[in-house]
Design a protein around this motif. Sequence first.
Motif, PDB file in Angstrom:
ATOM      1  N   GLN A  20       0.864  -1.181   0.000  1.00 55.27           N
ATOM      2  CA  GLN A  20       0.000   0.000   0.000  1.00 55.27           C
ATOM      3  C   GLN A  20       0.895   1.224   0.000  1.00 55.27           C
ATOM      4  OE1 GLN A  20      -2.094  -0.607   3.635  1.00 55.27           O
ATOM      5  NE2 GLN A  20      -3.675  -1.901   2.707  1.00 55.27           N
ATOM      6  N   GLU A  21       0.939   1.934  -1.120  1.00 60.68           N
ATOM      7  CA  GLU A  21       1.816   3.092  -1.312  1.00 60.68           C
ATOM      8  C   GLU A  21       3.252   2.689  -0.989  1.00 60.68           C
ATOM      9  OE1 GLU A  21       0.209   6.378   0.861  1.00 60.68           O
ATOM     10  OE2 GLU A  21      -1.751   6.144  -0.057  1.00 60.68           O
ATOM     11  N   ASN A  22       3.847   3.227   0.094  1.00 65.10           N
ATOM     12  CA  ASN A  22       5.217   2.866   0.459  1.00 65.10           C
ATOM     13  C   ASN A  22       5.283   1.878   1.612  1.00 65.10           C
ATOM     14  OD1 ASN A  22       6.258   4.406  -1.542  1.00 65.10           O
ATOM     15  ND2 ASN A  22       7.213   5.934  -0.230  1.00 65.10           N
ATOM     16  N   ASN A  23       4.173   1.319   2.016  1.00 69.47           N
ATOM     17  CA  ASN A  23       4.156   0.330   3.092  1.00 69.47           C
ATOM     18  C   ASN A  23       4.057  -1.063   2.496  1.00 69.47           C
ATOM     19  OD1 ASN A  23       4.202   2.258   5.135  1.00 69.47           O
ATOM     20  ND2 ASN A  23       1.987   2.491   5.070  1.00 69.47           N
ATOM     21  N   ILE A  24       4.844  -1.989   3.047  1.00 69.45           N
ATOM     22  CA  ILE A  24       4.769  -3.379   2.612  1.00 69.45           C
ATOM     23  C   ILE A  24       4.451  -4.235   3.820  1.00 69.45           C
ATOM     24  CG2 ILE A  24       7.287  -3.635   2.754  1.00 69.45           C
ATOM     25  CD1 ILE A  24       6.984  -5.717   0.478  1.00 69.45           C
ATOM     26  N   HIS A  25       3.461  -5.107   3.694  1.00 70.27           N
ATOM     27  CA  HIS A  25       3.045  -6.017   4.759  1.00 70.27           C
ATOM     28  C   HIS A  25       3.291  -7.436   4.272  1.00 70.27           C
ATOM     29  CE1 HIS A  25       1.090  -2.664   6.802  1.00 70.27           C
ATOM     30  NE2 HIS A  25       0.598  -2.318   5.613  1.00 70.27           N
ATOM     31  N   ILE A  26       4.045  -8.204   5.049  1.00 71.15           N
ATOM     32  CA  ILE A  26       4.374  -9.581   4.687  1.00 71.15           C
ATOM     33  C   ILE A  26       3.834 -10.495   5.771  1.00 71.15           C
ATOM     34  CG2 ILE A  26       6.245 -11.196   4.203  1.00 71.15           C
ATOM     35  CD1 ILE A  26       7.906  -8.815   3.290  1.00 71.15           C
ATOM     36  N   GLU A  27       3.086 -11.522   5.354  1.00 77.07           N
ATOM     37  CA  GLU A  27       2.505 -12.467   6.302  1.00 77.07           C
ATOM     38  C   GLU A  27       2.870 -13.877   5.869  1.00 77.07           C
ATOM     39  OE1 GLU A  27      -1.839 -13.445   8.297  1.00 77.07           O
ATOM     40  OE2 GLU A  27      -1.543 -11.608   7.130  1.00 77.07           O
ATOM     41  N   GLY A  28       3.314 -14.675   6.835  1.00 86.07           N
ATOM     42  CA  GLY A  28       3.710 -16.050   6.564  1.00 86.07           C
ATOM     43  C   GLY A  28       3.275 -16.964   7.685  1.00 86.07           C
ATOM     44  N   PRO A  29       3.749 -18.214   7.675  1.00 87.17           N
ATOM     45  CA  PRO A  29       3.331 -19.167   8.701  1.00 87.17           C
ATOM     46  C   PRO A  29       3.804 -18.810  10.109  1.00 87.17           C
ATOM     47  CG  PRO A  29       4.921 -20.161   7.202  1.00 87.17           C
ATOM     48  CD  PRO A  29       4.581 -18.826   6.658  1.00 87.17           C
ATOM     49  N   LYS A  30       4.907 -18.083  10.253  1.00 91.60           N
ATOM     50  CA  LYS A  30       5.438 -17.738  11.581  1.00 91.60           C
ATOM     51  C   LYS A  30       4.863 -16.446  12.142  1.00 91.60           C
ATOM     52  CE  LYS A  30       9.023 -20.740  11.845  1.00 91.60           C
ATOM     53  NZ  LYS A  30       9.423 -21.569  12.922  1.00 91.60           N
ATOM     54  N   GLY A  31       4.300 -15.586  11.279  1.00 95.48           N
ATOM     55  CA  GLY A  31       3.754 -14.319  11.765  1.00 95.48           C
ATOM     56  C   GLY A  31       3.700 -13.298  10.656  1.00 95.48           C
ATOM     57  N   LYS A  32       3.568 -12.026  11.043  1.00102.38           N
ATOM     58  CA  LYS A  32       3.511 -10.972  10.038  1.00102.38           C
ATOM     59  C   LYS A  32       4.381  -9.790  10.456  1.00102.38           C
ATOM     60  CE  LYS A  32      -1.012  -9.739  11.822  1.00102.38           C
ATOM     61  NZ  LYS A  32      -2.401  -9.504  11.489  1.00102.38           N
ATOM     62  N   LEU A  33       4.957  -9.134   9.450  1.00105.33           N
ATOM     63  CA  LEU A  33       5.816  -7.980   9.650  1.00105.33           C
ATOM     64  C   LEU A  33       5.459  -6.914   8.620  1.00105.33           C
ATOM     65  CD1 LEU A  33       9.266  -9.761  10.073  1.00105.33           C
ATOM     66  CD2 LEU A  33       7.991  -8.612  11.866  1.00105.33           C
ATOM     67  N   SER A  34       5.783  -5.669   8.932  1.00104.61           N
ATOM     68  CA  SER A  34       5.556  -4.596   7.968  1.00104.61           C
ATOM     69  C   SER A  34       6.743  -3.640   7.987  1.00104.61           C
ATOM     70  CB  SER A  34       4.261  -3.850   8.279  1.00104.61           C
ATOM     71  OG  SER A  34       4.331  -3.268   9.552  1.00104.61           O
ATOM     72  N   TYR A  35       6.908  -2.931   6.874  1.00107.08           N
ATOM     73  CA  TYR A  35       8.033  -2.008   6.713  1.00107.08           C
ATOM     74  C   TYR A  35       7.583  -0.838   5.854  1.00107.08           C
ATOM     75  CZ  TYR A  35      12.657  -0.313   5.299  1.00107.08           C
ATOM     76  OH  TYR A  35      13.752   0.467   5.050  1.00107.08           O
ATOM     77  N   LYS A  36       8.028   0.366   6.201  1.00 99.57           N
ATOM     78  CA  LYS A  36       7.707   1.559   5.423  1.00 99.57           C
ATOM     79  C   LYS A  36       8.926   1.917   4.590  1.00 99.57           C
ATOM     80  CE  LYS A  36       6.070   6.324   6.045  1.00 99.57           C
ATOM     81  NZ  LYS A  36       5.728   6.477   4.702  1.00 99.57           N
ATOM     82  N   LEU A  37       8.760   1.855   3.277  1.00103.91           N
ATOM     83  CA  LEU A  37       9.841   2.187   2.352  1.00103.91           C
ATOM     84  C   LEU A  37      10.067   3.690   2.282  1.00103.91           C
ATOM     85  CD1 LEU A  37       9.089  -0.155  -0.650  1.00103.91           C
ATOM     86  CD2 LEU A  37      11.167  -0.140   0.685  1.00103.91           C
ATOM     87  N   SER A  38      11.271   4.058   1.897  1.00101.46           N
ATOM     88  CA  SER A  38      11.593   5.462   1.689  1.00101.46           C
ATOM     89  C   SER A  38      10.856   5.983   0.457  1.00101.46           C
ATOM     90  CB  SER A  38      13.101   5.602   1.488  1.00101.46           C
ATOM     91  OG  SER A  38      13.411   6.892   1.036  1.00101.46           O
ATOM     92  N   LYS A  39      10.703   7.286   0.366  1.00105.77           N
ATOM     93  CA  LYS A  39      10.021   7.872  -0.785  1.00105.77           C
ATOM     94  C   LYS A  39      10.871   7.791  -2.054  1.00105.77           C
ATOM     95  CE  LYS A  39      11.614  12.432   0.550  1.00105.77           C
ATOM     96  NZ  LYS A  39      11.249  13.755   0.985  1.00105.77           N
ATOM     97  N   TYR A  40      12.157   7.456  -1.913  1.00107.02           N
ATOM     98  CA  TYR A  40      13.050   7.345  -3.063  1.00107.02           C
ATOM     99  C   TYR A  40      13.052   5.947  -3.677  1.00107.02           C
ATOM    100  CZ  TYR A  40      14.898  11.605  -0.959  1.00107.02           C
ATOM    101  OH  TYR A  40      15.023  12.844  -0.419  1.00107.02           O
ATOM    102  N   ILE A  41      12.409   4.986  -3.032  1.00107.42           N
ATOM    103  CA  ILE A  41      12.418   3.588  -3.479  1.00107.42           C
ATOM    104  C   ILE A  41      10.985   3.163  -3.790  1.00107.42           C
ATOM    105  CG2 ILE A  41      13.052   1.220  -2.856  1.00107.42           C
ATOM    106  CD1 ILE A  41      15.475   3.003  -2.883  1.00107.42           C
ATOM    107  N   SER A  42      10.802   2.463  -4.909  1.00104.70           N
ATOM    108  CA  SER A  42       9.490   1.882  -5.210  1.00104.70           C
ATOM    109  C   SER A  42       9.645   0.369  -5.285  1.00104.70           C
ATOM    110  CB  SER A  42       8.942   2.434  -6.530  1.00104.70           C
ATOM    111  OG  SER A  42       9.732   1.987  -7.613  1.00104.70           O
ATOM    112  N   ILE A  43       8.554  -0.337  -5.070  1.00111.32           N
ATOM    113  CA  ILE A  43       8.589  -1.801  -5.050  1.00111.32           C
ATOM    114  C   ILE A  43       7.454  -2.330  -5.918  1.00111.32           C
ATOM    115  CG2 ILE A  43       7.172  -1.995  -2.977  1.00111.32           C
ATOM    116  CD1 ILE A  43       9.027  -4.338  -2.156  1.00111.32           C
ATOM    117  N   LYS A  44       7.749  -3.413  -6.627  1.00107.07           N
ATOM    118  CA  LYS A  44       6.738  -4.032  -7.479  1.00107.07           C
ATOM    119  C   LYS A  44       6.737  -5.538  -7.236  1.00107.07           C
ATOM    120  CE  LYS A  44       6.234  -0.643 -11.048  1.00107.07           C
ATOM    121  NZ  LYS A  44       7.131   0.364 -10.629  1.00107.07           N
TER     122      LYS A  44
END
Length: 180
Positions: A20-44
Amino acid sequence: MSRIGKQPINLSKNIDIRIQENNIHIEGPKGKLSYKLSKYISIKYEKDNNQLKLYKINQNKETQKLYGLSRTLINNMVIGVSQGFEKKLKIQGVGYRSQIQGKDLILNVGYSHPVVIHPPENININVENNINITVKGINKELVGEIAAKIRSVRPPEPYKGKGIRYVNEKIILKVGKAGK
């Protein structure tokens, strides 16, 4: 130029990604984590390869610094939610021991009082044979931080090697005073 940032992040089938915009949420069998990317980096996210790729928006120094770092942090999140991380410590010294009471780790390492370490809620600490400590969790940074905090209670001293050390850590012992 960062070569780490160019590498794609491979995902296993049991990992869910939400961007979502610059936030990435990752969920797996062990749990979930999230990270806010810098405005200079995009992810696809590429569904056909099941990979994540990072891209630089600008070509300045700040972007270059954050490019490889962001890729490494997201890769550590992917590994954490699928496999988890662990650090092993060992207590060495006569009378030194540790025990678990509830979720807290109690260390008796030569002080006049026991040292109590309260781990965060998503970190598990196990003790075997009163001297082997294992710190487990999904966040690599937190696991390393708690392990370093435990080690700093009584770091290994250079003359006899007594103290708390990582399992694969080598302590170079000094020679004591030469007697007459």
